[in-house]
Design a protein around this motif. Structure first.
Motif, PDB file in Angstrom:
ATOM      1  N   ASP A   1       0.826  -1.199   0.000  1.00 34.93           N
ATOM      2  CA  ASP A   1       0.000   0.000   0.000  1.00 34.93           C
ATOM      3  C   ASP A   1       0.865   1.256   0.000  1.00 34.93           C
ATOM      4  OD1 ASP A   1      -2.019  -1.806   0.187  1.00 34.93           O
ATOM      5  OD2 ASP A   1      -2.531  -1.368   2.277  1.00 34.93           O
TER       6      ASP A   1
ATOM      7  N   ASP B   1       0.121   3.971   1.762  1.00 32.42           N
ATOM      8  CA  ASP B   1      -0.209   4.840   2.899  1.00 32.42           C
ATOM      9  C   ASP B   1       0.623   4.601   4.156  1.00 32.42           C
ATOM     10  OD1 ASP B   1      -1.174   2.409   3.585  1.00 32.42           O
ATOM     11  OD2 ASP B   1      -3.242   3.053   3.934  1.00 32.42           O
TER      12      ASP B   1
ATOM     13  N   SER C   1       0.974   1.965   5.828  1.00 30.10           N
ATOM     14  CA  SER C   1       0.522   0.881   6.707  1.00 30.10           C
ATOM     15  C   SER C   1       1.563  -0.229   6.657  1.00 30.10           C
ATOM     16  CB  SER C   1      -0.822   0.331   6.231  1.00 30.10           C
ATOM     17  OG  SER C   1      -1.855   1.177   6.642  1.00 30.10           O
TER      18      SER C   1
ATOM     19  N   ARG D   1      -3.049   4.140   8.579  1.00 30.79           N
ATOM     20  CA  ARG D   1      -2.526   5.047   7.558  1.00 30.79           C
ATOM     21  C   ARG D   1      -2.185   6.389   8.182  1.00 30.79           C
ATOM     22  NH1 ARG D   1      -4.485   6.694   2.913  1.00 30.79           N
ATOM     23  NH2 ARG D   1      -5.415   4.764   2.174  1.00 30.79           N
TER      24      ARG D   1
HETATM   25 MN    MN Z   1      -4.615   1.647   4.239  1.00 34.52          MN
END
Ligand code: MN
Ligand code: GDD
Length: 377
Positions: free
Chosen positions: A106, A108, A110, A223
């Protein structure tokens, strides 16, 4: 340097990888994530990056364009969903680049970019390394609320047991390192999914094609900027497609699933009819579930499990059937109550629909391994 020979003849050492990062409105994260990913390159590791952006209105694509070079590619498309973006990006990598592995993650934060190196290292004796939240040592950010946690846990359990991936603890993970060879064997073309269920569908394809899967514990951070893109469409596709995955590998189960489909119609139609009559929704739910169970029993008895040799076909089975339906009823009904709590703003019939699925699984196992269990001959 240790070189292990793979069963398919490939060498186990990973020298080049391509990161695939899907983005939709990640303008606040994208530049930093691109830089951190490129920073993982070293003498022993070539790093490519493909950003699969769905024409984000916030200009994420523009930022990537500005960073594009020999190693960074922007792949833009229309907004179709996470799965479509991944499919597109994977086939691009398989056809355009020659790398030993793909790392999907991802945008973001994470998934910590540095953890990718542990995943890549784990490919030394595996085809797929999952950055796992639910294996021993894996954790999820405490900032994830109770509801978010429960949704993730339930979705994951559902995927594990329905799709037959119970040996894998984190089936919905979005952080994975995959050998390109294994990927080619599993699905050279696009997968027929649009949303988040891609994670399960791709893992399933890899698993049934014989890929060796390991889980590497990670800390999954909430996030840092922006919002989650998981939508209702993703959830519905998820629950439907996971059953499809199961269907792909079982024959009796196909009949059972078709029977179940008619049961769903019986359930929802009677639920709606009872609601119209003005009864309390919880009573309607329970009655509709019971009706569909009786319906399913007869169809299963005379069709699905017809060819099973069972002694005392009627009396014992009738009793067993009642016991199983009691359990199924309580599972389905508690799911209905739970779903009303989790999704209070959705229409009643959505909760009734989703509550069918966990019960079907319990029902299948109970019927297949107990009620309609073939007698030893
Ligand atoms: Mn996420
Ligand atoms: N191109 C594209 N198109 N990218 C998308 C789309 C889309 O429709 N939807 C989401 N993304 C991107 C996001 O920009 C982000 O980089 C990544 O996919 C994950 O999206 P999030 O919205 O942050 O997902 P999440 O945090 O709710 O879900 C996480 O957990 C899921 C379940 O465990 C992710 O790790 C998922 O990959 C995982 O399946």
């Amino acid at each position: 340097m240790l070189l292990v020979t793979m069963p398919d003849g490939g060498s186990s050492h990973i020298r080049s990888v391509c990161f695939v990062v899907p983005t939709y409105n990640e303008a606040d994260n994208i530049e930093a994530i691109v830089r951190q990913i490129l920073g993982l390159a070293g003498e022993d590791l070539t790093v490519h990056l493909v950003v699969a952006d769905d024409s984000s209105p916030d200009g994420t694509g523009k930022i990537v364009e500005g960073l594009a070079n020999e190693f960074v590619t922007l792949l833009s498309g229309d907004k179709q969903g996470l799965g479509s973006a991944y499919s597109r990006a994977f086939s691009h990598v398989l056809s355009e680049l020659s790398v030993d592995a793909i790392v999907q993650m991802d945008a973001d934060f994470s998934h910590a970019p540095a953890d990718a190196l542990r995943l890549i290292a784990a490919l030394a004796d595996a085809d797929v390394a999952i950055g796992s939240r639910y294996t021993a040592g894996g954790t999820v950010d405490p900032a994830w609320g109770r509801r978010r946690r429960l949704i993730s846990k339930c979705g994951n359990l559902f995927a594990r047991y329905v799709a037959g991936l119970y040996r894998i603890k984190d089936c919905t993970a979005g952080f994975k390192a995959i050998r390109t060879q294994a990927l080619r064997r599993a699905f050279p073309l696009r997968l027929p999914v649009q949303g988040y269920v891609f994670q399960v569908a791709s893992l399933h394809a890899l698993f049934i094609s014989g890929a060796r899967v390991v889980e590497v514990p990670i800390y999954f951070a909430d996030r840092s900027a922006g919002v989650t893109k998981l939508g209702r469409k993703d959830v519905v596709e998820f629950f439907v497609h996971v059953w499809w995955l199961r269907l792909l590998s079982r024959k009796t189960f196909i009949k059972f699933a078709l029977t179940g489909l008619t049961g769903v119609v019986v359930n929802l139609a009677s639920f709606e009819a009872l609601l119209v009559s003005g009864l309390n929704p919880y009573i309607c739910s329970a009655l509709a579930i019971e009706l569909s169970i009786v319906w399913n029993f007869f169809v299963n008895n005379y069709w699905t499990f017809r060819d099973r040799v069972v002694k005392s076909r009627k009396r014992i089975r009738g009793l067993k059937f009642n016991a199983v339906s009691l359990v199924t009823l309580s599972i389905s009904f508690s799911s209905f109550v739970l779903l009303r709590w989790l999704l209070p703003q959705e229409p009643l019939v959505i909760a009734q629909f989703l509550s069918i699925f966990p019960a079907v699984l319990a029902n299948y196992f109970a019927n297949s391994y107990w009620t309609f269990k073939a007698d030893a001959t």
